[in-house]
Design a protein around this motif. Structure first.
Motif, PDB file in Angstrom:
ATOM      1  N   ARG A 167     -24.159  13.321 -20.222  1.00 38.09           N
ATOM      2  CA  ARG A 167     -24.585  12.379 -20.874  1.00 38.09           C
ATOM      3  C   ARG A 167     -23.710  11.109 -20.229  1.00 38.09           C
ATOM      4  NH1 ARG A 167     -26.010  11.534 -26.376  1.00 38.09           N
ATOM      5  NH2 ARG A 167     -26.699  12.756 -27.068  1.00 38.09           N
ATOM      6  N   ASN A 168     -22.996  11.712 -19.172  1.00 36.45           N
ATOM      7  CA  ASN A 168     -22.118  10.994 -18.030  1.00 36.45           C
ATOM      8  C   ASN A 168     -22.429  11.327 -17.166  1.00 36.45           C
ATOM      9  OD1 ASN A 168     -19.828  10.479 -19.527  1.00 36.45           O
ATOM     10  ND2 ASN A 168     -18.891  12.522 -19.309  1.00 36.45           N
ATOM     11  N   GLN A 169     -24.178  11.692 -16.489  1.00 36.44           N
ATOM     12  CA  GLN A 169     -24.091  11.254 -15.217  1.00 36.44           C
ATOM     13  C   GLN A 169     -25.306  10.582 -15.629  1.00 36.44           C
ATOM     14  OE1 GLN A 169     -25.258  16.068 -14.643  1.00 36.44           O
ATOM     15  NE2 GLN A 169     -23.701  16.202 -13.283  1.00 36.44           N
ATOM     16  N   LEU A 170     -25.798  10.724 -17.195  1.00 36.45           N
ATOM     17  CA  LEU A 170     -26.958   9.634 -17.478  1.00 36.45           C
ATOM     18  C   LEU A 170     -26.890   8.622 -17.030  1.00 36.45           C
ATOM     19  CD1 LEU A 170     -29.806  10.668 -18.165  1.00 36.45           C
ATOM     20  CD2 LEU A 170     -29.600  10.209 -20.529  1.00 36.45           C
ATOM     21  N   ALA A 171     -24.934   8.305 -17.746  1.00 32.36           N
ATOM     22  CA  ALA A 171     -25.364   6.889 -18.099  1.00 32.36           C
ATOM     23  C   ALA A 171     -24.884   6.336 -16.100  1.00 32.36           C
ATOM     24  CB  ALA A 171     -23.705   6.704 -18.563  1.00 32.36           C
ATOM     25  N   GLU A 172     -24.285   6.800 -15.533  1.00 31.91           N
ATOM     26  CA  GLU A 172     -24.414   6.765 -14.042  1.00 31.91           C
ATOM     27  C   GLU A 172     -25.409   6.098 -13.370  1.00 31.91           C
ATOM     28  OE1 GLU A 172     -22.002   5.679 -12.311  1.00 31.91           O
ATOM     29  OE2 GLU A 172     -20.591   6.209 -14.532  1.00 31.91           O
ATOM     30  N   VAL A 173     -26.595   7.036 -13.648  1.00 33.75           N
ATOM     31  CA  VAL A 173     -28.337   6.750 -12.977  1.00 33.75           C
ATOM     32  C   VAL A 173     -28.672   5.636 -14.293  1.00 33.75           C
ATOM     33  CG1 VAL A 173     -30.783   7.978 -13.288  1.00 33.75           C
ATOM     34  CG2 VAL A 173     -28.217   9.711 -12.661  1.00 33.75           C
ATOM     35  N   GLY A 174     -28.168   5.614 -14.956  1.00 28.51           N
ATOM     36  CA  GLY A 174     -28.788   4.268 -15.959  1.00 28.51           C
ATOM     37  C   GLY A 174     -27.862   2.765 -15.188  1.00 28.51           C
ATOM     38  N   LYS A 175     -27.068   2.754 -15.178  1.00 27.99           N
ATOM     39  CA  LYS A 175     -26.438   2.354 -14.299  1.00 27.99           C
ATOM     40  C   LYS A 175     -26.515   1.676 -12.726  1.00 27.99           C
ATOM     41  CE  LYS A 175     -21.473   2.700 -16.462  1.00 27.99           C
ATOM     42  NZ  LYS A 175     -20.355   2.432 -16.050  1.00 27.99           N
ATOM     43  N   PHE A 176     -27.058   2.805 -12.454  1.00 30.65           N
ATOM     44  CA  PHE A 176     -27.829   2.624 -10.636  1.00 30.65           C
ATOM     45  C   PHE A 176     -29.399   1.735 -10.707  1.00 30.65           C
ATOM     46  CE2 PHE A 176     -31.105   3.729  -8.097  1.00 30.65           C
ATOM     47  CZ  PHE A 176     -30.397   3.816  -7.211  1.00 30.65           C
ATOM     48  N   LEU A 177     -29.373   2.266 -11.607  1.00 23.93           N
ATOM     49  CA  LEU A 177     -31.317   1.625 -12.512  1.00 23.93           C
ATOM     50  C   LEU A 177     -30.838   0.146 -12.672  1.00 23.93           C
ATOM     51  CD1 LEU A 177     -32.929   4.401 -13.920  1.00 23.93           C
ATOM     52  CD2 LEU A 177     -33.562   3.489 -11.972  1.00 23.93           C
ATOM     53  N   ILE A 178     -30.417  -0.088 -12.706  1.00 24.97           N
ATOM     54  CA  ILE A 178     -29.737  -1.626 -13.227  1.00 24.97           C
ATOM     55  C   ILE A 178     -29.183  -2.165 -12.793  1.00 24.97           C
ATOM     56  CG2 ILE A 178     -28.433  -3.185 -14.959  1.00 24.97           C
ATOM     57  CD1 ILE A 178     -28.530  -1.104 -17.351  1.00 24.97           C
ATOM     58  N   ALA A 179     -28.443  -1.887 -11.499  1.00 24.92           N
ATOM     59  CA  ALA A 179     -27.968  -2.215 -10.066  1.00 24.92           C
ATOM     60  C   ALA A 179     -28.916  -2.844  -9.591  1.00 24.92           C
ATOM     61  CB  ALA A 179     -26.611  -1.739  -9.463  1.00 24.92           C
ATOM     62  N   LYS A 180     -30.141  -2.067  -8.966  1.00 20.89           N
ATOM     63  CA  LYS A 180     -31.424  -1.719  -8.556  1.00 20.89           C
ATOM     64  C   LYS A 180     -32.679  -2.681  -8.925  1.00 20.89           C
ATOM     65  CE  LYS A 180     -29.623   0.003  -5.510  1.00 20.89           C
ATOM     66  NZ  LYS A 180     -28.667  -0.428  -3.863  1.00 20.89           N
ATOM     67  N   LYS A 181     -32.979  -2.720  -9.949  1.00 22.26           N
ATOM     68  CA  LYS A 181     -33.971  -3.952 -10.853  1.00 22.26           C
ATOM     69  C   LYS A 181     -33.758  -4.749 -10.379  1.00 22.26           C
ATOM     70  CE  LYS A 181     -34.299  -5.247 -15.709  1.00 22.26           C
ATOM     71  NZ  LYS A 181     -34.735  -5.318 -17.007  1.00 22.26           N
ATOM     72  N   LYS A 182     -32.941  -5.722  -9.375  1.00 25.22           N
ATOM     73  CA  LYS A 182     -33.527  -6.494  -8.502  1.00 25.22           C
ATOM     74  C   LYS A 182     -34.339  -6.756  -7.845  1.00 25.22           C
ATOM     75  CE  LYS A 182     -29.240  -5.820  -5.687  1.00 25.22           C
ATOM     76  NZ  LYS A 182     -30.143  -5.317  -3.870  1.00 25.22           N
TER      77      LYS A 182
END
Length: 298
Positions: A167-182
């Motif tokens: 879950r923690n790794q998944l959350a970090e990947v989610g944050k990365f995707l949100i940051a790259k959405k731009k």
């Protein structure tokens, strides 16, 4: 209900003739959507469904005996099962002597790109970075399916087996995707939308599946598929029969036909996927094997 390219113009007639049925297709969206339809009470039902094995198996078969959401497959009606190649046997879903899922084909998801804009020797084509970093900002398309985008980003961030992230790794990947959405110009919901965006030049890079690349190349578009150094997302497509199937004999016949010689030999050319049948690689040259991607087995 399956990836519609599996029943493309040269493939559907073979399946129908061999199985002696008329096939009416549902609109495939994603494996996530497919298993959701399987589990939804009162939802739209199908006689035969197909999606990726590793992702779908926990839902299709449930955690233990009696929780299966599909019916056992009568192997006496699938004589072509004996021709399934060795790598594909990992996609046979069995429990307590019963078989619930049978492999149909192999695929792999990677990145598709416009070769007029993105050069083959661009280091970015050797990595999932092509899909996430700034270089092609505003020219990138993502598939609007969280599961696949999390897997791709997980691979890029160094998770060798992203399907096993906690879950923690998944959350970090989610944050990365949100940051790259731009950097993303748009999300596509269907493979046809993604293909049209790439073919029309509205985007130059996108998350892509093999049938998208296959169709665009056959139509003359200068599109290539990347082989990221972090690895591609390989999958085995498997077929299963819902419990409330209205045409059980027909469903079995179609599964058998899709493992037969005629369908198997046409699948890579007609769709891009690699057949689960031993027949598929007969008479292929080394160049054809490489182009279709049979190296994925190694």
């Amino acid at each position: 209900l399956m990836v519609n390219a599996m029943l493309g113009p040269t493939l559907k007639p073979i399946a129908e003739e061999e199985a002696k049925v008329k096939i009416a297709e549902g609109a495939f969206m994603s494996g996530t959507d497919t298993v959701s339809r399987l589990t939804a009470p009162g939802g739209q039902r199908f006689d035969l469904m197909n999606s990726s094995f590793a992702f779908s198996r926990p839902v299709v078969m449930g955690a233990r005996e009696g929780q299966e959401r599909v019916q056992p497959i009568d192997l006496s009606l699938i004589p072509n099962l004996k021709f399934v190649n060795e790598p594909s046997k990992a996609g046979i879903g069995q429990r307590d002597g019963k078989t619930y899922m049978i492999p149909h084909s192999w695929g792999y998801d990677s990145i598709l790109y416009n070769r007029a804009v993105v050069k083959d020797d661009d280091p970015y084509t050797q990595s999932w970075s092509l899909l996430f970093e700034d270089r092609y900002a505003g020219r990138i398309g993502w598939w609007d399916v969280a599961h696949q985008m999390l897997m791709a980003a997980g691979l890029y961030l160094g998770h060798k087996e992203p399907e096993k992230m906690d879950r923690n790794q998944l959350a970090e990947v989610g944050k990365f995707l949100i940051a790259k959405k731009k950097n993303v110009r748009t999300f596509y919901g269907t493979f046809a939308q993604g293909s049209n965006l790439l073919g029309s030049g509205e985007i130059d890079v996108c998350y892509g599946i093999v049938p998208m690349r296959n169709e665009l190349q056959k139509r003359g578009f200068n599109i290539a598929g990347a082989w990221p150094k972090e690895g591609v997302l390989s999958l085995i497509n498997t077929s299963y029969i819902p419990k409330d199937c209205k045409n059980v004999a027909g469903a079995h016949a179609v599964i058998n036909a899709m493992l037969g010689e005629r369908y198997a030999k046409e699948l890579a050319n007609g769709c891009g996927y690699l057949s689960a049948s031993k027949f598929a690689q007969e008479n292929l040259t080394d160049e054809q094997r490489k182009r279709y991607g049979y190296g994925i087995f190694d």
